[in-house]
Design a protein around this motif. Structure first.
Motif, PDB file in Angstrom:
ATOM      1  N   THR A   1      67.487  85.342 -50.376  1.00  0.00           N
ATOM      2  CA  THR A   1      68.029  84.261 -51.186  1.00  0.00           C
ATOM      3  C   THR A   1      69.544  84.412 -51.304  1.00  0.00           C
ATOM      4  O   THR A   1      70.091  85.513 -51.188  1.00  0.00           O
ATOM      5  N   GLY A   2      70.208  83.308 -51.560  1.00  0.00           N
ATOM      6  CA  GLY A   2      71.657  83.325 -51.677  1.00  0.00           C
ATOM      7  C   GLY A   2      72.135  84.064 -52.918  1.00  0.00           C
ATOM      8  O   GLY A   2      71.360  84.369 -53.839  1.00  0.00           O
ATOM      9  N   THR A   3      73.432  84.344 -52.958  1.00  0.00           N
ATOM     10  CA  THR A   3      74.026  85.086 -54.078  1.00  0.00           C
ATOM     11  C   THR A   3      73.810  84.366 -55.398  1.00  0.00           C
ATOM     12  O   THR A   3      73.456  84.988 -56.411  1.00  0.00           O
ATOM     13  N   GLU A   4      73.997  83.059 -55.405  1.00  0.00           N
ATOM     14  CA  GLU A   4      73.846  82.287 -56.640  1.00  0.00           C
ATOM     15  C   GLU A   4      72.401  82.273 -57.116  1.00  0.00           C
ATOM     16  O   GLU A   4      72.124  82.471 -58.301  1.00  0.00           O
ATOM     17  N   GLU A   5      71.480  82.046 -56.196  1.00  0.00           N
ATOM     18  CA  GLU A   5      70.057  82.027 -56.571  1.00  0.00           C
ATOM     19  C   GLU A   5      69.625  83.385 -57.128  1.00  0.00           C
ATOM     20  O   GLU A   5      68.876  83.457 -58.108  1.00  0.00           O
ATOM     21  N   SER A   6      70.091  84.449 -56.490  1.00  0.00           N
ATOM     22  CA  SER A   6      69.712  85.788 -56.927  1.00  0.00           C
ATOM     23  C   SER A   6      70.292  86.110 -58.305  1.00  0.00           C
ATOM     24  O   SER A   6      69.630  86.702 -59.154  1.00  0.00           O
TER      25      SER A   6
END
Length: 496
Positions: free
Chosen positions: A122-127
């Motif tokens: 998952t992307g940095t923001e989602e994580s």
């Protein structure tokens, strides 16, 4: 109609404004008025934040609780159900473990978080917006025990104070003894509960059981459980699964008859004797999870934490048990999408002993846990906190439909991708790569026997639901982070 479908999507205000012209002023005004996702006013007020225990079983479909099933025995889960609130219409938005579990953690659909098997983390923001991160920043201790098998960017040892991921096995070593993995997971959970007495901080823990998931490489027994369950259900004859006759299977399109669902059907159900054996083994694996849940709850009572610990129990997707002579969970029928969901909040007396008919989703778990912790719900979350339904099962302005999909397309076998929508009345499924659609009238045909897709009397319904699917797709794709949008797309589907 559009206001109904949009009410299920928490959209950041900027996104809503972007779509205001296309989607209609009334629907958009309804969403803008609720932007911000502030903490719910429907949960009990307490000076001490609650502990939050989230328990997830793998492949535990919705009707496999002894409270509702004539054969399966789940006494500990029945106690939780009787004490708490049962959501009788709970579903996943993607019926496969990897994607569903990331949806649970992030509050995002597969279309938005972009994770399934074979995809990047998952992307940095989602994580960063995963619910453990959100509540940890507000003073909670966080723990994860059991099945992980997902890709989340960042350091899990920073995200979780207690992180014990496990691959699937039959047994594990614990304190010098060999014990079943299901009990090992319970023991690790108990260890964290015991240790949390020292810190005195509120905590949230995710306990993810592998059972009742099959051991796919074991083509002889498939399902495993503690030896003590070996004789359970031995004197029972399992009734035939619905639509398990040859005529129903032969009427399926070739791509379903040649799919992984049929491949695994041969592993489990292709003779009457094998069907009896495998379904009983599946039931035993569920009963083993039930005992482990009881072990964890006993620890809460022993430590004096039971009265301030909210327990959420659910399955990560549904499961076919020879319906239509198929196995698995990928296809969009009720057996695939529907899951058990119990929420027991010992502080909220109004919620005890309830059954709620409103639609609840795996998409709602992150919002619910953050809300229970007394923390503001991130605007990115696409689900809704279930806490209002605990106090008022007939809460107004609740969703009446949801979008679902399944995008994983393995190279070595066939899982046909799907998109669809389920309302209170209708189920529309589009196997878009195979030019095959289904429409079921759930009011008059709850078992999904008659496909109405070619019925002249239902073409307006088909068109309406198909258009809604396209609208959902556009909304959920637009809500991807910039990082995810820049990836090579894996979707390749009917975009609007």
């Amino acid at each position: 109609m559009k206001q109904d479908y949009l009410s299920s999507v928490n959209i950041a205000c900027s996104t809503v404004k972007k779509y205001s012209k296309a989607l209609g002023g009334l629907a958009c005004a309804a969403i803008i008025s609720s932007c911000g996702n502030t903490q719910s006013d429907n949960q009990p007020q307490s000076a001490t934040p609650p502990n939050i225990l989230f328990i997830l079983a793998d492949d535990h479909r919705w009707d496999m609780l002894s409270k509702f099933h004539p054969i399966v025995k789940t006494p500990n889960l029945d106690v939780l159900a009787d004490k708490g609130t049962v959501f009788k219409n709970a579903f996943v938005t993607t019926p496969i473990c990897a994607s569903s579990r990331v949806t649970i953690l992030t509050g995002l659909t597969e279309r938005t978080h972009d994770f399934t098997f074979g995809r990047p983390k998952t992307g940095t923001e989602e994580s960063a917006n995963m619910y453990p991160n959100v509540v940890k920043a507000e003073g909670y201790s966080t723990a994860f025990v059991g099945k992980y098998e997902i890709g989340i960017s960042g350091d899990n040892n920073e995200r979780f104070d207690f992180f014990k991921p496990l691959l699937q096995s039959i047994n594990e070593e614990y304190e010098g003894k060999t014990i079943p993995q299901t009990y090992y997971i319970a023991e690790l959970a108990k260890d964290f509960i015991e240790a949390s007495k020292v810190s005195g901080k509120p905590w949230t823990m995710s306990v993810n059981f592998w059972n009742p998931h099959a051991h796919d490489r074991d083509l002889v027994d498939q399902y495993h459980y503690p030896e003590e369950f070996e004789s359970m259900y031995a004197d029972v004859t399992i009734p035939p699964a619905k639509f398990s006759d040859d005529a129903t299977f032969n009427a399926l399109p070739d791509f379903l008859k040649e799919s992984i669902g049929r491949e695994r059907w041969h592993w489990r159900y292709d003779t009457p004797e094998k069907y009896q054996k495998m379904v009983k083994r599946y039931y035993r694996a569920i009963s083993a999870v039930d005992k482990a849940v009881g072990m964890i709850y006993s620890k809460l009572e022993e430590t004096g934490m039971a009265d301030n610990t909210v327990i959420i129990y659910m399955g990560d997707n549904g499961y076919n048990l020879n319906e239509r002579q198929l196995a698995g969970k990928w296809f969009g029928w009720e057996e695939d999408l529907r899951i058990p969901l119990i929420v027991y909040d010992p502080r909220n007396k109004a919620s005890h002993g309830q059954e709620v008919d409103k639609m609840a989703l795996n998409l709602d778990i992150a919002s619910t846990i953050v809300d229970l912790a007394g923390v503001e719900i991130p605007a990115s979350y696409q689900g809704k906190s279930l806490t209002p339904l605990l106090s008022n099962p007939d809460a107004a302005n609740w969703r009446t439909e949801f979008f679902f999909e399944h995008m994983y397309q393995p190279k070595r076998t066939s899982i046909p991708p799907t998109v669809g929508i389920r309302t209170e009345r209708w189920k529309y499924v589009d196997f878009f790569k195979h030019d095959f659609q289904q429409l079921f009238d759930l009011k008059n045909d709850p078992e999904e026997e008659i496909n109405l897709i070619d019925s002249k009397d239902h073409q307006d319904t088909v068109a309406t639901l198909s258009n809604k699917v396209d609208e959902y797709i556009e909304i959920y794709e637009q809500q991807r982070s910039t990082e995810v949008k820049q990836r090579e797309s894996f979707i390749n589907v009917r975009n609007p």
